[in-house]
Design a protein around this motif. Structure first.
Motif, PDB file in Angstrom:
ATOM      1  N   THR A  98       0.739  -1.352   0.045  1.00 16.94           N
ATOM      2  CA  THR A  98       0.055  -0.034   0.117  1.00 16.94           C
ATOM      3  C   THR A  98       0.847   1.265  -0.033  1.00 16.94           C
ATOM      4  N   THR A  99       1.804   1.363   0.862  1.00 13.65           N
ATOM      5  CA  THR A  99       2.889   2.212   0.913  1.00 13.65           C
ATOM      6  C   THR A  99       3.331   2.718  -0.493  1.00 13.65           C
ATOM      7  N   THR A 100       3.867   1.482  -1.091  1.00 19.41           N
ATOM      8  CA  THR A 100       4.261   1.667  -2.423  1.00 19.41           C
ATOM      9  C   THR A 100       3.532   2.193  -3.607  1.00 19.41           C
ATOM     10  N   THR A 101       2.298   1.839  -3.348  1.00 16.69           N
ATOM     11  CA  THR A 101       1.421   2.342  -4.535  1.00 16.69           C
ATOM     12  C   THR A 101       0.906   3.660  -4.335  1.00 16.69           C
ATOM     13  N   VAL A 102       0.730   4.052  -3.033  1.00 14.82           N
ATOM     14  CA  VAL A 102       0.350   5.309  -2.701  1.00 14.82           C
ATOM     15  C   VAL A 102       1.486   6.274  -3.145  1.00 14.82           C
ATOM     16  N   LEU A 122      12.800  -3.152  -3.616  1.00 11.66           N
ATOM     17  CA  LEU A 122      13.185  -3.541  -2.396  1.00 11.66           C
ATOM     18  C   LEU A 122      12.845  -2.367  -1.260  1.00 11.66           C
ATOM     19  N   THR A 123      11.995  -2.971  -0.241  1.00 12.67           N
ATOM     20  CA  THR A 123      11.609  -1.988   0.690  1.00 12.67           C
ATOM     21  C   THR A 123      12.110  -2.426   2.098  1.00 12.67           C
ATOM     22  N   MET A 124      12.049  -1.342   3.037  1.00 14.37           N
ATOM     23  CA  MET A 124      12.482  -1.539   4.411  1.00 14.37           C
ATOM     24  C   MET A 124      13.950  -1.960   4.556  1.00 14.37           C
ATOM     25  N   TYR A 125      14.871  -1.273   3.684  1.00 11.25           N
ATOM     26  CA  TYR A 125      16.121  -1.732   3.634  1.00 11.25           C
ATOM     27  C   TYR A 125      16.922  -1.051   4.948  1.00 11.25           C
ATOM     28  N   ASP A 126      17.482  -1.720   5.615  1.00 12.76           N
ATOM     29  CA  ASP A 126      18.338  -1.350   6.777  1.00 12.76           C
ATOM     30  C   ASP A 126      19.825  -1.560   6.640  1.00 12.76           C
ATOM     31  N   ARG A 127      20.380  -0.601   6.162  1.00  8.22           N
ATOM     32  CA  ARG A 127      22.068  -0.536   5.914  1.00  8.22           C
ATOM     33  C   ARG A 127      22.847  -1.093   6.968  1.00  8.22           C
ATOM     34  N   ALA A 141      16.748   1.829  -7.317  1.00  6.39           N
ATOM     35  CA  ALA A 141      16.267   2.662  -6.159  1.00  6.39           C
ATOM     36  C   ALA A 141      15.962   1.847  -4.953  1.00  6.39           C
ATOM     37  N   VAL A 142      16.275   1.729  -3.856  1.00  5.40           N
ATOM     38  CA  VAL A 142      16.071   0.965  -2.683  1.00  5.40           C
ATOM     39  C   VAL A 142      15.252   1.832  -1.583  1.00  5.40           C
ATOM     40  N   ILE A 143      14.090   1.531  -1.173  1.00  3.93           N
ATOM     41  CA  ILE A 143      13.353   2.273   0.054  1.00  3.93           C
ATOM     42  C   ILE A 143      13.894   1.748   1.338  1.00  3.93           C
ATOM     43  N   PRO A 144      14.589   2.825   2.085  1.00  5.13           N
ATOM     44  CA  PRO A 144      15.076   2.714   3.384  1.00  5.13           C
ATOM     45  C   PRO A 144      13.953   2.596   4.545  1.00  5.13           C
ATOM     46  N   ARG A 145      14.395   2.024   5.656  1.00  2.35           N
ATOM     47  CA  ARG A 145      13.514   2.249   6.741  1.00  2.35           C
ATOM     48  C   ARG A 145      13.474   3.905   7.063  1.00  2.35           C
ATOM     49  N   ASN A 146      12.436   4.389   7.285  1.00  2.00           N
ATOM     50  CA  ASN A 146      12.181   5.863   7.594  1.00  2.00           C
ATOM     51  C   ASN A 146      10.825   6.047   8.213  1.00  2.00           C
ATOM     52  N   VAL A 147      11.056   6.806   9.184  1.00  2.00           N
ATOM     53  CA  VAL A 147       9.755   6.914  10.243  1.00  2.00           C
ATOM     54  C   VAL A 147       8.905   7.727   9.475  1.00  2.00           C
ATOM     55  N   ARG A 148       9.291   8.810   8.707  1.00  2.00           N
ATOM     56  CA  ARG A 148       8.434   9.885   7.986  1.00  2.00           C
ATOM     57  C   ARG A 148       7.429   8.797   7.066  1.00  2.00           C
ATOM     58  N   VAL A 149       7.813   7.827   6.584  1.00  2.00           N
ATOM     59  CA  VAL A 149       7.078   6.924   5.668  1.00  2.00           C
ATOM     60  C   VAL A 149       5.757   6.553   6.470  1.00  2.00           C
ATOM     61  N   SER A 150       6.189   6.005   7.811  1.00  2.00           N
ATOM     62  CA  SER A 150       5.292   5.533   8.453  1.00  2.00           C
ATOM     63  C   SER A 150       4.385   6.322   9.303  1.00  2.00           C
ATOM     64  N   GLU A 151       4.730   7.718   9.553  1.00  2.00           N
ATOM     65  CA  GLU A 151       3.953   8.848   9.978  1.00  2.00           C
ATOM     66  C   GLU A 151       3.002   9.439   9.046  1.00  2.00           C
ATOM     67  N   ALA A 152       3.397   9.313   7.797  1.00  2.00           N
ATOM     68  CA  ALA A 152       2.500  10.262   6.816  1.00  2.00           C
ATOM     69  C   ALA A 152       0.920   9.719   6.749  1.00  2.00           C
ATOM     70  N   PRO A 153       0.821   8.314   6.451  1.00  2.00           N
ATOM     71  CA  PRO A 153      -0.732   7.867   6.674  1.00  2.00           C
ATOM     72  C   PRO A 153      -1.537   8.520   7.704  1.00  2.00           C
ATOM     73  N   THR A 155      12.476  10.874  -0.957  1.00  2.00           N
ATOM     74  CA  THR A 155      13.490  10.862  -2.192  1.00  2.00           C
ATOM     75  C   THR A 155      13.765   9.423  -2.651  1.00  2.00           C
ATOM     76  N   SER A 156      13.632   8.598  -1.748  1.00  2.00           N
ATOM     77  CA  SER A 156      13.737   6.938  -2.430  1.00  2.00           C
ATOM     78  C   SER A 156      12.712   6.862  -3.155  1.00  2.00           C
ATOM     79  N   TYR A 157      11.245   7.170  -2.994  1.00  2.00           N
ATOM     80  CA  TYR A 157      10.146   6.792  -3.754  1.00  2.00           C
ATOM     81  C   TYR A 157      10.185   7.586  -4.952  1.00  2.00           C
ATOM     82  N   PHE A 158      10.723   8.758  -4.899  1.00  2.00           N
ATOM     83  CA  PHE A 158      10.706   9.754  -6.250  1.00  2.00           C
ATOM     84  C   PHE A 158      11.699   9.193  -7.025  1.00  2.00           C
TER      85      PHE A 158
END
Length: 439
Positions: A193-197, A360-365, A388-400, A417-420
């Motif tokens: 869902t996060t990727t779709t939105v 690839l999502t929720m990537y923790d380097r 492009a790889v989507i990292p773990r980011n608290v802003r992604v979880s706060e936005a909804p 930036t990663s989703y862009f």
């Protein structure tokens, strides 16, 4: 010894201890260059510079400025004027009166020793000098780039302006046909869902016409786009069961131009059972999208975390499959079964279906596991995996929780930036028409 300026001799005062005066360093130190090297005898006046000082009486006067520190770090009197006998005091010791010291002129050795040590200036390497000689435009690796010179806040502001695209220009290439992408993965919590939105918002902000179909009974995609989806709102269930046109159900997303959403309500939870007895149950969504009067550049279908009839409808209606993969082992374990089901749909229901994109999502380097999963996925799927790889980011979880995507909630964050970058890469893949076509 007292601190009032008098330096008493313990032999005169009758003290049993034998302290050493702060001006002396007995037994082997001589205060003068020509003075004796041994301690003077008892009863003799102090000798400085080889000559005995005159004895006078009177009040004691001590000038603190007369004491100076030698280069060796010891303290001794300078410019002794006279030594006299003190009268009327309890202790009858001889005292020394000092006059202001003559300014000391340091020698050449002292100046040399006290000079600060200056490090050698950096010298350009031979390779850098040779490169500059051959290529005037050569820039050394030690030269900071503009990104390194700019402060972090300025860089974040630049990224935010780039992502929001306030000018409204078409900065991402538009396809020559409608691309229907199904975002599917039977494992829950991988970021479908996060990727779709966020991909839909990123493409819409940069000039593409996008439709989001929320096919998950939980309605999380509708929540992320701030589209009402409570009971009584026309939703995708009416399109699948009652054959309501999709144009009557789609809602424009507030604040995002060129973006529409078909919401999902809790009624969709019963569609799995009701579709069993419906004719052509696997292609209901495909017919609804094909009958839409408008033209879209992208249609994203958010699938539930299962392989039931709703997911099958999405696979039949789509041309491409986008699989978000969480960088953990469980995500890889269920991927094989998903690929098998996609192959079955391709063989029997939709020959045009293709797994075109892996994200690839929720990537923790910080973990080696994430790097190992990334390497396995890239080795298996090759060029289908986005760079492009989507990292773990608290802003992604706060936005909804604010009814927004991360693209509008915090456009300067790493998640946005990663989703862009992922949206930019998707737009450039398989697109033949150049940028500049206006709607």
């Amino acid at each position: 010894m007292h601190d009032d300026g008098r330096y008493d001799d313990p032999r005169v005062t009758g003290s049993t201890s034998d302290p050493v005066s702060r001006e002396t360093d007995y037994p082997s130190w001589s205060p003068g260059t020509n003075g004796p090297a041994t301690r003077p005898a008892d009863g003799d006046p102090p000798v400085f510079g080889g000559e005995p000082a005159a004895q006078q009486t009177g009040p004691e006067v001590v000038d603190p400025a007369a004491v100076r520190r030698t280069p060796e770090g010891s303290t001794r009197p300078a410019n002794v004027a006279e030594v006299r006998q003190t009268v009327g005091r309890r202790n009858t010791a001889r005292a020394v009166r000092f006059e202001p010291a003559v300014p000391h002129q340091p020698g050449a050795a002292t100046v040399r020793d006290a000079a600060p040590v200056i490090a050698d200036p950096p010298v350009a390497s031979t390779e850098s000098l040779a490169a500059v000689a051959t290529d005037p435009t050569y820039v050394s690796r030690e030269t900071p780039t503009r990104e390194e010179d700019d402060p972090p806040l300025a860089m974040e502001a630049m990224r935010a302006v780039q992502i929001l695209n306030p000018s409204g220009e078409v900065t991402m290439p538009r396809p020559d046909r409608t691309r229907v992408m199904c975002v599917a993965n039977q494992k829950g919590g991988v970021g479908k869902t996060t990727t779709t939105v966020n991909l839909a918002v990123a493409l819409a902000l940069h000039g593409n016409r996008v439709l989001v179909v929320d096919l998950d009974p939980q309605g999380n995609a509708s929540t992320g786009l701030n589209v009402p989806h409570h009971t009584g709102i026309p939703d995708v269930y009416d399109c699948l069961i009652n054959s309501v046109p999709l144009a009557e159900v789609a809602q424009a997303v507030e604040g995002i131009p060129n973006l529409w959403c078909v919401p999902a309500t809790i009624d969709l939870a019963g569609a799995e059972i009701e579709l069993v007895s419906v004719v052509a149950r696997e292609s209901r969504l495909d017919r609804a999208i094909a009958a839409y009067p408008g033209e879209f550049d992208y249609v994203f279908i958010d699938c539930p975390p299962s392989l039931g009839l709703l997911t099958v409808n999405a696979l039949v209606a789509a041309q491409e499959v986008l699989i978000p993969i969480q960088c953990e082992y469980y995500a890889l374990e269920g991927l094989n079964q998903l690929i098998n089901n996609i192959n079955l749909v391709r063989q029997h229901l939709n020959p045009k279906l293709d797994v075109s994109t892996i994200l690839l999502t929720m990537y923790d380097r910080r973990t080696r596991l994430a790097d190992a999963v990334e390497q396995d996925v890239r080795n298996h799927f090759g060029d289908k995996v986005l760079q492009a790889v989507i990292p773990r980011n608290v802003r992604v979880s706060e936005a909804p929780s604010y009814g927004q995507s991360v693209m509008t909630y915090d456009p300067g964050s790493r998640g946005a930036t990663s989703y862009f970058e992922a949206a930019q890469e998707i737009a450039e893949r398989g697109v033949k028409e150049p940028v500049g076509r206006n709607a």
